[in-house]
Design a protein around this motif. Structure first.
Motif, short mmCIF file in Angstrom:
data_model
loop_
_atom_site.label_atom_id
_atom_site.label_comp_id
_atom_site.label_asym_id
_atom_site.label_seq_id
_atom_site.Cartn_x
_atom_site.Cartn_y
_atom_site.Cartn_z
N ASP A 10 15.80 13.01 -8.52
CA ASP A 10 16.64 12.10 -7.72
C ASP A 10 15.80 11.34 -6.68
O ASP A 10 16.35 10.66 -5.81
CB ASP A 10 17.81 12.84 -7.06
CG ASP A 10 17.36 13.84 -5.98
OD1 ASP A 10 16.15 13.96 -5.72
OD2 ASP A 10 18.24 14.51 -5.40
N HIS A 28 15.14 18.86 -10.80
CA HIS A 28 16.12 17.87 -11.25
C HIS A 28 16.68 17.06 -10.08
O HIS A 28 17.40 16.08 -10.31
CB HIS A 28 17.27 18.55 -11.99
CG HIS A 28 16.85 19.18 -13.27
ND1 HIS A 28 16.78 18.49 -14.47
CD2 HIS A 28 16.45 20.45 -13.56
CE1 HIS A 28 16.37 19.29 -15.43
NE2 HIS A 28 16.16 20.49 -14.92
N GLN A 32 20.37 16.45 -4.34
CA GLN A 32 21.62 16.69 -5.04
C GLN A 32 21.88 18.19 -5.23
O GLN A 32 23.03 18.64 -5.19
CB GLN A 32 21.66 15.95 -6.37
CG GLN A 32 20.69 16.43 -7.43
CD GLN A 32 20.76 15.58 -8.70
OE1 GLN A 32 21.47 14.57 -8.76
NE2 GLN A 32 20.01 15.98 -9.72
N PRO A 211 22.90 19.30 -11.63
CA PRO A 211 22.13 18.92 -12.82
C PRO A 211 20.94 19.86 -13.04
O PRO A 211 20.20 20.19 -12.12
CB PRO A 211 21.65 17.50 -12.47
CG PRO A 211 22.76 16.96 -11.61
CD PRO A 211 23.19 18.14 -10.78
#
Length: 221
Positions: A10, A28, A32, A211
Motif C-alpha cells: 500500500d 501486503h 491497511q 489483504p
C-alpha cells in the motif's frame, strides 16, 4: 537491533529484522493492516467516551498514530500505554512515511510520538496522551499498571519468532488488567493463541483478516 526499511504494497513502510527474519507489519500493506486489525476491529468497537489503551509493541508508532488520528475524528479522550523493549532511534523514526501518506500536516505529531519521554505521561494532543514504557512483557508479573485497560493491541512479533511473548501467563496477565467488556485484537489467528485467550477468560472470535491474511482474532472480556 539491526533493521532494514521496506515498502509494502500500500506504499507504506515496514521494517525488516534480519536477525529474526521478520517484518514489523504485513508486506501486503502496513497502514491497511494496522487500520483493519487494531482500529477497525478493536478501537472502534469500544463505546466509552474515555478509553485506556494498552499496546504490546510500540514498534514504528503506527498504531499509536492511527489511534491519535481517530481521537480527532471522534473527540474521544484516549490514554495510550505502550510497551516496547527495543525502541527505534529518532533518526529511523523520522524516515517512516506514514504521515506523508495519511496526512502530511501531521508529520510533526507523528515525530512527537517518538520523541516523547519514556516512563512518564506525555500530552501529545488535546485528546491523546501517551505513556511509553521500556518493559520486557515476557515477564508479565512485573507489570503493575495504575488502571485497567479498555482496548488492548497485541502486536508482538509472531509466535514462531518470539514465542516468549505468546504464553498463557501473558494472556492471564492481560485479562487481569482489562476492564469489564475490554476488547483485545491481534493479527495472529493461530489456534494455540485462541485457546490461550479462552483459557484466560476471554470470549474469542475469528474475523476476516486484511489483504494477505485470512483471519485475525478479537477477544472480549
Amino acid at each position: 537491533m539491526n533493521i532494514e526499511f521496506e515498502i509494502t504494497e500500500d506504499g507504506s513502510h515496514t521494517l525488516f529484522v534480519p536477525g529474526l527474519n521478520e517484518h514489523y507489519h504485513s508486506t501486503h500493506g502496513a497502514i491497511q493492516e494496522s487500520m483493519h486489525v487494531f482500529v477497525d476491529a478493536g478501537l472502534r468497537h469500544c463505546v466509552k467516551s474515555e478509553i485506556k489503551v494498552l499496546e504490546i509493541g510500540f514498534g514504528t508508532g503506527l498504531n499509536a498514530f492511527l489511534t491519535l488520528l481517530e481521537t480527532e475524528k471522534s473527540s474521544r479522550k484516549i490514554d495510550f500505554t505502550s510497551l516496547e523493549l527495543y525502541p527505534l532511534s529518532i533518526t529511523d523514526a523520522e524516515k517512516l512515511n506514514y504521515a506523508g501518506l495519511i496526512d502530511p500536516s501531521k508529520k510533526d505529531v507523528f515525530e512527537k510520538l517518538h520523541k516523547a519521554k519514556w516512563e512518564v505521561w506525555n500530552q501529545i494532543t488535546l485528546y491523546f496522551s501517551l505513556l511509553k514504557m521500556k518493559f520486557d512483557f515476557s515477564k508479565p508479573t512485573d507489570f503493575c499498571p495504575e488502571n485497567q485497560f479498555d482496548v488492548i493491541f497485541f502486536d508482538a512479533f509472531a509466535p514462531e519468532k518470539q514465542p516468549e511473548m505468546w504464553t498463557q501467563e501473558i494472556f492471564d496477565k492481560i485479562y487481569s488488567v482489562s476492564s469489564e467488556n475490554a476488547i483485545l485484537t491481534t493479527y495472529c489467528a493461530k489456534g494455540v493463541v485462541r485457546r490461550m485467550l479462552q483459557a484466560a477468560g476471554f470470549v474469542v472470535e475469528r474475523l476476516p483478516g486484511p489483504p494477505g491474511k485470512r483471519e485475525i482474532l478479537r477477544a472480549r472480556k
